[in-house]
Every structure is written in C-alpha cells, then in structure tokens.
Design a protein around this motif. Structure first.
Motif, PDB file in Angstrom:
ATOM      1  N   VAL A 241       0.835  -1.199   0.000  1.00  0.00           N
ATOM      2  CA  VAL A 241       0.000   0.000   0.000  1.00  0.00           C
ATOM      3  C   VAL A 241       0.868   1.247   0.000  1.00  0.00           C
ATOM      4  CG1 VAL A 241      -1.763   1.287   1.282  1.00  0.00           C
ATOM      5  CG2 VAL A 241      -1.848  -1.216   1.206  1.00  0.00           C
ATOM      6  N   GLY A 244       2.322   1.852  -3.499  1.00  0.00           N
ATOM      7  CA  GLY A 244       1.448   2.013  -4.655  1.00  0.00           C
ATOM      8  C   GLY A 244       0.094   2.609  -4.383  1.00  0.00           C
ATOM      9  N   GLY A 245      -0.231   2.840  -3.106  1.00  0.00           N
ATOM     10  CA  GLY A 245      -1.555   3.354  -2.781  1.00  0.00           C
ATOM     11  C   GLY A 245      -1.620   4.871  -2.836  1.00  0.00           C
ATOM     12  N   ASN A 246      -2.830   5.390  -2.840  1.00  0.00           N
ATOM     13  CA  ASN A 246      -2.988   6.839  -2.764  1.00  0.00           C
ATOM     14  C   ASN A 246      -2.967   7.268  -1.293  1.00  0.00           C
ATOM     15  OD1 ASN A 246      -5.635   6.507  -1.673  1.00  0.00           O
ATOM     16  ND2 ASN A 246      -6.495   6.361  -3.743  1.00  0.00           N
ATOM     17  N   GLU A 249      -5.628   5.658   0.966  1.00  0.00           N
ATOM     18  CA  GLU A 249      -5.396   4.225   1.185  1.00  0.00           C
ATOM     19  C   GLU A 249      -4.259   4.003   2.163  1.00  0.00           C
ATOM     20  OE1 GLU A 249      -6.792   2.427  -3.153  1.00  0.00           O
ATOM     21  OE2 GLU A 249      -4.766   3.204  -2.900  1.00  0.00           O
ATOM     22  N   ILE A 250      -3.198   4.795   2.042  1.00  0.00           N
ATOM     23  CA  ILE A 250      -2.076   4.657   2.964  1.00  0.00           C
ATOM     24  C   ILE A 250      -2.510   4.981   4.388  1.00  0.00           C
ATOM     25  CG2 ILE A 250       0.180   5.610   3.602  1.00  0.00           C
ATOM     26  CD1 ILE A 250       0.672   5.998   0.559  1.00  0.00           C
ATOM     27  N   ASN A 252      -5.471   4.889   5.690  1.00  0.00           N
ATOM     28  CA  ASN A 252      -6.439   3.915   6.190  1.00  0.00           C
ATOM     29  C   ASN A 252      -5.823   2.562   6.505  1.00  0.00           C
ATOM     30  OD1 ASN A 252      -8.603   5.693   6.058  1.00  0.00           O
ATOM     31  ND2 ASN A 252      -9.143   5.116   3.959  1.00  0.00           N
ATOM     32  N   ASN A 253      -4.596   2.332   6.072  1.00  0.00           N
ATOM     33  CA  ASN A 253      -3.927   1.059   6.351  1.00  0.00           C
ATOM     34  C   ASN A 253      -2.848   1.170   7.421  1.00  0.00           C
ATOM     35  OD1 ASN A 253      -4.613  -1.427   4.444  1.00  0.00           O
ATOM     36  ND2 ASN A 253      -4.962   0.463   3.293  1.00  0.00           N
TER      37      ASN A 253
END
Length: 342
Positions: A241, A244-246, A249-250, A252-253
C-alpha cells in the motif's frame, strides 16, 4: 487529526527475566559524536558523524581492524565546512548509513546544525567493491520541507522503493529506485508525530520533540514499522500500500501495533523487531507474532543506542549519548558496540 485505523492485538507480554546478553565494545572515538552504523555483507563496519556542531572531522568513516576510523570513501568527500558552498561531491549533514547488497547508502540531510536544508536532501550510493559513487538520489520538491531532517532509510527490493523518515517534520518519504522520483506520505499524521516533548533518563528530563525517527522493514511479510523518538507507539503500514496506494489508502492502512519504550535505533530480523529503550538503557526485542516484548540487554554501557545493524547473529549499535552532550564534547567518548542475538 487525520484518521487512523487502530487494530490492537491482545496486551503484549513483557518478559521479566534478567537480560543476559554481554555487551562488547568494538571501537570508540573521542570528541566526535556518531549516530548511524552499517555493517556490510562482508563484515565491513561504517559509521557516520552528524554535523550538529562545528568541528566535525569526518561525516562518514570505515572502521578498520585496528579500531581506527578512516574517512569514507576518501578525505575529499569529508572535507566540507560550514559556510562553504554545497555540491554533489561532498557530505554536508549525514545522519545515517545503510548497507544493502554490497552498496552503502549515505543519507545526507543537507541540514547542518538544524538551520534548514541548503538544497534537497540526498542519498549517495557507493559500490563497496570499488568504493565509487554509483547513484545519487535527490529528493523531489514536495517530498521534504525547508526544515526537514531526513533521519533514516530502508530498501524494499520487492517494490523497488526506498523509505525514509523525517524526524523534524513528521512524515515518511518514498523514493522510486528506478526513476529517482520521491513523494511524501503521512505528512503531519498522528502516526508520524511525537507524543511528548521530553524523555526522562537517569531521573533527568531531556526536553525535545522528535517525530518519526526509527524505521524497520519486515521484508518477508511486507511491513514497514516506524516510531517517533519522543513517543511510545509503534506503527506499521503494508509496503504494498505504501509503495502504490494513494494518500487515503495509505492512511487507512496504518496500524497501531504496540505500546513500547521510546526508541531511536530499530531493525527487523528473522521475525523480530529490535529497538532501543532510551529511558532505561536497554535493547528490546518485540515479536509481532506472539506480541511479546522483552529486554535482551540492559546496562549503563548502553548510552542512547542510536542505530542498529546486524551481521552473523550479532547486533551492532552506536552509543550517541545524545542525552549527555553539551556544546563541548571534546572529552566525551562515543562507542560502537555489539551483542549476540542468537
């Protein structure tokens, strides 16, 4: 405050048995404060000396077999003085060194004496077979602030990324190892922010506010751990994440993993996270699978365990003595030490 998903495990177990690891001093140097350490895959030891004051004789050094510190890769790279122009062939304000696949990564904050970055922070990569510079990563605009102090790094070959912490302005920086482009994540986020403005060591208050500092990478499970220095919360985020996440997303993880002592140095090896306990002169081991936290070394010989490196079952660490220093450190001794973790 930005949202964090908190996934709490059961309360961790703290081992109460007496730590048995014997501390061996590898080398020491007087009047030159060291922070980072890196042990290569052939056992060569490298350290760095941050430019927190005038009189820094060398920024990066190799530790020779006779206990002497030799400027690395040569004297010319280490001859910059405060007030001189910046260039891409000198070290200005090195905070960390990191060995990976027979390369040495030298993290230059470009922020001498915490007076602000002179130009973009850089990571110089040297081939340890030839001691030649093979790559320079220059952080992209927007991935650092004018007063950033980029602190430490880890290399993720699975995602072809490099991860860095910013201890002055809380946040993480992700660098693409192919393109060299970098971006900033979790900027000012609760997980990268300090939780207190002081630590208490030997009954005395050490007043400072230090954000995201320690960093460790679990390669097998694809997890990046990080921790503020003046704080007691260990956080983690999946590297898939993170790389490669936005932004949403980062965020939230992000996971709050455990409550731990306040650390500086951190490293992950063979399923365990090793971290310092600055306030109690300890080195701790945390096992995420069992949620067990234990002290593996405790001694007055541990004087602010700043950075860690592991080689052949031994954990090497530096004593930077940050809580003890004053303007004049000429008479102070700073050491490289090791303990067995087998």
């Amino acid at each position: 405050m930005k949202h964090i998903i908190i996934l709490l495990a059961a309360a961790f177990t703290v081992a109460c048995s007496s730590p048995k690891a014997e501390i061996t001093q590898v080398a020491a140097i007087k009047g030159q404060q060291l922070t980072g350490i890196a042990v290569s895959n052939t056992g060569s030891i490298f350290v760095n000396f941050p430019r927190w004051r005038s009189g820094v004789k060398q920024s990066v050094a190799r530790l020779n077999g006779d206990g002497e510190f030799t400027p690395y890769p040569n004297a010319q790279w280490n001859n910059w003085e405060i007030g001189e122009a910046a260039s891409d062939s000198v070290f200005i304000g090195v905070q960390s060194v990191f060995a990976h696949q027979n390369n040495l990564y030298v993290l230059d904050t470009r922020n001498p004496q915490f007076q602000g970055v002179l130009d973009a922070p850089r990571i110089f990569v040297f081939d340890l077979n030839t001691d030649q510079l093979i790559k320079t990563y220059v952080l992209s605009p927007g991935s650092y602030h004018s007063n950033s102090y980029i602190n430490d790094l880890r290399i993720d070959t699975q995602h072809n990324k490099m991860y860095l912490t910013d201890s002055e302005r809380g946040g993480l920086v992700v660098v693409d190892l192919s393109s060299g482009q970098s971006f900033r994540v979790l900027d000012g986020h609760a997980s990268t922010s300090a939780e207190t403005d002081h630590l208490t060591i030997n009954g005395k208050k050490w007043s400072n506010t230090v954000n995201s500092d320690g960093i460790a990478l679990d390669v097998e499970n694809g997890i990046l751990y990080y921790h503020s220095l003046t704080g007691y919360s260990l956080y983690a985020v999946p590297t898939a994440v993170l790389s490669g996440g936005n932004a949403a997303e980062i965020e939230n993880n992000v996971k709050l993993v455990a409550t731990t002592p306040a650390p500086d140095g951190m490293i992950f090896e063979s399923g365990n996270l090793y971290l310092a306990d600055l306030e109690h002169h300890k080195i701790m081991r945390y096992n995420p699978a069992s949620n067990k936290l234990e002290a593996i070394a405790e001694s007055d010989q541990i004087k602010w365990a700043d950075s860690f490196s592991i080689y052949k079952g031994e954990l090497y660490f530096t004593n930077s003595r940050i809580h003890e220093v004053s303007d004049n450190i000429a008479a102070m001794e700073f050491s490289v030490n090791k303990i067995s973790i087998q």
